[in-house]
Design a protein around this motif. Sequence first.
Motif, PDB file in Angstrom:
ATOM      1  N   ILE A   1       0.843  -1.208   0.000  1.00  0.00           N
ATOM      2  CA  ILE A   1       0.000   0.000   0.000  1.00  0.00           C
ATOM      3  C   ILE A   1       0.869   1.245   0.000  1.00  0.00           C
ATOM      4  O   ILE A   1       0.595   2.220  -0.710  1.00  0.00           O
ATOM      5  N   LEU A   2       1.935   1.226   0.793  1.00  0.00           N
ATOM      6  CA  LEU A   2       2.854   2.365   0.829  1.00  0.00           C
ATOM      7  C   LEU A   2       3.467   2.603  -0.542  1.00  0.00           C
ATOM      8  O   LEU A   2       3.481   3.742  -1.039  1.00  0.00           O
ATOM      9  N   ALA A   3       3.986   1.552  -1.184  1.00  0.00           N
ATOM     10  CA  ALA A   3       4.615   1.709  -2.493  1.00  0.00           C
ATOM     11  C   ALA A   3       3.611   2.211  -3.524  1.00  0.00           C
ATOM     12  O   ALA A   3       3.930   3.096  -4.342  1.00  0.00           O
ATOM     13  N   ALA A   4       2.371   1.687  -3.463  1.00  0.00           N
ATOM     14  CA  ALA A   4       1.353   2.103  -4.436  1.00  0.00           C
ATOM     15  C   ALA A   4       1.037   3.585  -4.298  1.00  0.00           C
ATOM     16  O   ALA A   4       0.970   4.315  -5.304  1.00  0.00           O
ATOM     17  N   HIS A   5       0.841   4.068  -3.079  1.00  0.00           N
ATOM     18  CA  HIS A   5       0.491   5.486  -2.899  1.00  0.00           C
ATOM     19  C   HIS A   5       1.685   6.392  -3.173  1.00  0.00           C
ATOM     20  O   HIS A   5       1.512   7.495  -3.728  1.00  0.00           O
ATOM     21  N   PHE A   6       2.895   5.962  -2.809  1.00  0.00           N
ATOM     22  CA  PHE A   6       4.056   6.815  -3.035  1.00  0.00           C
ATOM     23  C   PHE A   6       4.250   7.061  -4.527  1.00  0.00           C
ATOM     24  O   PHE A   6       4.442   8.204  -4.970  1.00  0.00           O
ATOM     25  N   PHE A   7       4.162   6.002  -5.328  1.00  0.00           N
ATOM     26  CA  PHE A   7       4.357   6.189  -6.770  1.00  0.00           C
ATOM     27  C   PHE A   7       3.109   6.762  -7.436  1.00  0.00           C
ATOM     28  O   PHE A   7       3.211   7.366  -8.512  1.00  0.00           O
ATOM     29  N   SER A   8       1.947   6.618  -6.785  1.00  0.00           N
ATOM     30  CA  SER A   8       0.758   7.317  -7.289  1.00  0.00           C
ATOM     31  C   SER A   8       0.928   8.821  -7.181  1.00  0.00           C
ATOM     32  O   SER A   8       0.479   9.579  -8.056  1.00  0.00           O
ATOM     33  N   VAL A   9       1.564   9.259  -6.100  1.00  0.00           N
ATOM     34  CA  VAL A   9       1.859  10.692  -5.948  1.00  0.00           C
ATOM     35  C   VAL A   9       2.772  11.149  -7.084  1.00  0.00           C
ATOM     36  O   VAL A   9       2.546  12.201  -7.703  1.00  0.00           O
ATOM     37  N   ALA A  10       3.823  10.363  -7.354  1.00  0.00           N
ATOM     38  CA  ALA A  10       4.750  10.738  -8.420  1.00  0.00           C
ATOM     39  C   ALA A  10       4.046  10.782  -9.769  1.00  0.00           C
ATOM     40  O   ALA A  10       4.214  11.748 -10.552  1.00  0.00           O
ATOM     41  N   LEU A  11       3.219   9.789 -10.062  1.00  0.00           N
ATOM     42  CA  LEU A  11       2.501   9.761 -11.340  1.00  0.00           C
ATOM     43  C   LEU A  11       1.459  10.869 -11.411  1.00  0.00           C
ATOM     44  O   LEU A  11       1.199  11.424 -12.495  1.00  0.00           O
ATOM     45  N   PHE A  12       0.866  11.200 -10.270  1.00  0.00           N
ATOM     46  CA  PHE A  12      -0.068  12.327 -10.220  1.00  0.00           C
ATOM     47  C   PHE A  12       0.646  13.623 -10.607  1.00  0.00           C
ATOM     48  O   PHE A  12       0.127  14.443 -11.376  1.00  0.00           O
ATOM     49  N   GLY A  13       1.859  13.791 -10.091  1.00  0.00           N
ATOM     50  CA  GLY A  13       2.647  14.970 -10.447  1.00  0.00           C
ATOM     51  C   GLY A  13       3.024  14.989 -11.915  1.00  0.00           C
ATOM     52  O   GLY A  13       2.986  16.042 -12.571  1.00  0.00           O
ATOM     53  N   VAL A  14       3.358  13.823 -12.460  1.00  0.00           N
ATOM     54  CA  VAL A  14       3.693  13.737 -13.883  1.00  0.00           C
ATOM     55  C   VAL A  14       2.478  14.058 -14.744  1.00  0.00           C
ATOM     56  O   VAL A  14       2.559  14.804 -15.733  1.00  0.00           O
ATOM     57  N   GLY A  15       1.323  13.509 -14.359  1.00  0.00           N
ATOM     58  CA  GLY A  15       0.101  13.739 -15.130  1.00  0.00           C
ATOM     59  C   GLY A  15      -0.257  15.208 -15.208  1.00  0.00           C
ATOM     60  O   GLY A  15      -0.714  15.691 -16.258  1.00  0.00           O
ATOM     61  N   ARG A  16      -0.042  15.924 -14.106  1.00  0.00           N
ATOM     62  CA  ARG A  16      -0.354  17.368 -14.121  1.00  0.00           C
ATOM     63  C   ARG A  16       0.540  18.113 -15.100  1.00  0.00           C
ATOM     64  O   ARG A  16       0.121  19.111 -15.699  1.00  0.00           O
ATOM     65  N   LEU A  17       1.783  17.644 -15.214  1.00  0.00           N
ATOM     66  CA  LEU A  17       2.700  18.326 -16.139  1.00  0.00           C
ATOM     67  C   LEU A  17       2.341  18.063 -17.605  1.00  0.00           C
ATOM     68  O   LEU A  17       2.612  18.894 -18.474  1.00  0.00           O
ATOM     69  N   LEU A  18       1.749  16.914 -17.876  1.00  0.00           N
ATOM     70  CA  LEU A  18       1.455  16.536 -19.268  1.00  0.00           C
ATOM     71  C   LEU A  18       0.043  16.904 -19.705  1.00  0.00           C
ATOM     72  O   LEU A  18      -0.321  16.712 -20.866  1.00  0.00           O
ATOM     73  N   TYR A  19      -0.757  17.411 -18.773  1.00  0.00           N
ATOM     74  CA  TYR A  19      -2.146  17.759 -19.111  1.00  0.00           C
ATOM     75  C   TYR A  19      -2.260  19.277 -19.253  1.00  0.00           C
ATOM     76  O   TYR A  19      -1.683  20.012 -18.437  1.00  0.00           O
ATOM     77  N   PRO A  20      -3.018  19.813 -20.208  1.00  0.00           N
ATOM     78  CA  PRO A  20      -3.795  19.115 -21.240  1.00  0.00           C
ATOM     79  C   PRO A  20      -2.971  18.788 -22.485  1.00  0.00           C
ATOM     80  O   PRO A  20      -3.416  18.051 -23.349  1.00  0.00           O
ATOM     81  N   ARG A  21      -1.769  19.364 -22.571  1.00  0.00           N
ATOM     82  CA  ARG A  21      -0.975  19.140 -23.792  1.00  0.00           C
ATOM     83  C   ARG A  21       0.460  18.848 -23.379  1.00  0.00           C
ATOM     84  O   ARG A  21       1.129  19.690 -22.760  1.00  0.00           O
ATOM     85  N   PRO A  22       0.965  17.646 -23.710  1.00  0.00           N
ATOM     86  CA  PRO A  22       2.344  17.305 -23.340  1.00  0.00           C
ATOM     87  C   PRO A  22       3.345  18.212 -24.048  1.00  0.00           C
ATOM     88  O   PRO A  22       3.142  18.601 -25.198  1.00  0.00           O
ATOM     89  N   THR A  23       4.384  18.559 -23.315  1.00  0.00           N
ATOM     90  CA  THR A  23       5.481  19.328 -23.903  1.00  0.00           C
ATOM     91  C   THR A  23       6.784  18.600 -23.600  1.00  0.00           C
ATOM     92  O   THR A  23       6.855  17.753 -22.700  1.00  0.00           O
ATOM     93  N   LEU A  24       7.811  18.943 -24.341  1.00  0.00           N
ATOM     94  CA  LEU A  24       9.110  18.301 -24.113  1.00  0.00           C
ATOM     95  C   LEU A  24       9.620  18.623 -22.709  1.00  0.00           C
ATOM     96  O   LEU A  24      10.149  17.751 -22.014  1.00  0.00           O
ATOM     97  N   ARG A  25       9.420  19.878 -22.288  1.00  0.00           N
ATOM     98  CA  ARG A  25       9.863  20.276 -20.943  1.00  0.00           C
ATOM     99  C   ARG A  25       9.077  19.502 -19.872  1.00  0.00           C
ATOM    100  O   ARG A  25       9.639  19.048 -18.873  1.00  0.00           O
ATOM    101  N   GLY A  26       7.745  19.392 -20.100  1.00  0.00           N
ATOM    102  CA  GLY A  26       6.924  18.668 -19.138  1.00  0.00           C
ATOM    103  C   GLY A  26       7.312  17.199 -19.052  1.00  0.00           C
ATOM    104  O   GLY A  26       7.349  16.605 -17.968  1.00  0.00           O
ATOM    105  N   LEU A  27       7.608  16.584 -20.201  1.00  0.00           N
ATOM    106  CA  LEU A  27       8.017  15.184 -20.224  1.00  0.00           C
ATOM    107  C   LEU A  27       9.346  15.003 -19.487  1.00  0.00           C
ATOM    108  O   LEU A  27       9.514  14.054 -18.709  1.00  0.00           O
TER     109      LEU A  27
END
Length: 450
Positions: free
Chosen positions: A365-391
């Motif tokens: 559960i700890l590993a799932a939520h910790f990396f969910s936070v990281a992916l949540f942060g990544v998703g915000r950078l790529l939404y609504p339009r991915p950019t090279l800087r965001g990637l």
Amino acid sequence: MGKGARQEDPEVAQACFDLPPIPSQDDTATDPQVWDVIVVGAGVAGAAPAGDAPVTGFSFHNGRFVQRLRAAAAAAPGVTLRRGTVRALVDDAGADWEEGRVVTGVRYRAGDGGERVALGHLTVVCDGMYSALRSKLAVPDLRTPSHFIGLKLHGCTLPHPHHGHVILADPSPILFYPISSHEVRCLVDYPGEALPSSTNGDLAAHLRDVVAPQVPAQLRPAFLEALAAGRVRAMANKQLTSAPLHVPGALLLGDAFNMRHPLTGGGMTVALADTALLCDMLRPLPDLARAAATSDATAAFYVRRKPWAATINTLANALYRVFCAGPGEAHEAMRSACFDYLARGGECARGPIGLLSGLNPRPSILAAHFFSVALFGVGRLLYPRPTLRGLWTGLAIIYAACCIIFPIIAKEGFRAVFAPSMAPQPRLSGAMRKVASEARFVGSSVKLAQ
């Protein structure tokens, strides 16, 4: 702390502000020749086996809680509380213990200044953060990542009453939480192994010039008032992982054995859970006189506690790393994502709260939520339009997350945390088992108190 947590009644809190010390039972005339269990230490881990309670949230003065826990332990049947300073572990002959022997008690200096020996079938060492016996029973890895500077604020209201508050300040977090209906505890984290000097005013200047401007406006007057009144205390925050040495007749417990950053308050959770587990594992034994059998049970204790204790340790140490200000855009994005992830509520809050409280401390559960936070942060950078800087920043967030959590889990041991059945199991060697089976006390054994 969750909404609805109980607080001390102000009249009761005032009445017990200075609790009397627990009397030491120094009369040795009625002592048995051999005790069932000798507990070295009088903190949470040392006193916790005395009682039981349902799952409830509390906020309180820690000192009062520990003192009442000691009083409950002293009043429990079959418990003798004695004040003294333990000098050394001893073997069955009463001599100072040496490696290769069975621990059969302690040598201590009593209240009258005289030195005495207390023999016991099992010696539980839980003498705290500055343990003098830790190196005898474990190989420790101890470090000091920061200090907490504590102030007690009066006459102020938290932005969200009945809740704990974490301020993501620069360079590290500030905590506020209620300890009674009219008092709020403030803990300011100061990174590093050394604090600014309090004698030349550097510490007060740091709190006034760096910290106070980052304190919420409605708490700032009370903060500055507490600072002006000199109501400032400081303590070192320790992180400790230990490889236990399998010593028959002895067990290491509490802060003497394992510490994590106190940001999440996980130390008390681990201490209470460890004592409950230890009692459950020892209770089925007919007695504790057989050192080899008792040693097998204590060895199994270290294995069984590891997954959930390591989960709480990893959560505390990882959250501290995330909540501290760091260089680079990726770290700040991770810090912001963690805060916003928790603010989403639902399972994004329930899961981490279950981990924080120790109600659901599962490594997966700890590993799932910790990396969910990281992916949540990544998703915000790529939404609504991915950019090279965001990637690029998103990849940096994933890398930063891995750099935070993997070294912490590695210290705990990957197999011990995620696959304890596959981790090395501590066992007595043949020679040590023979020594343990031949250990004898003068007098008969005493049954384990239920």
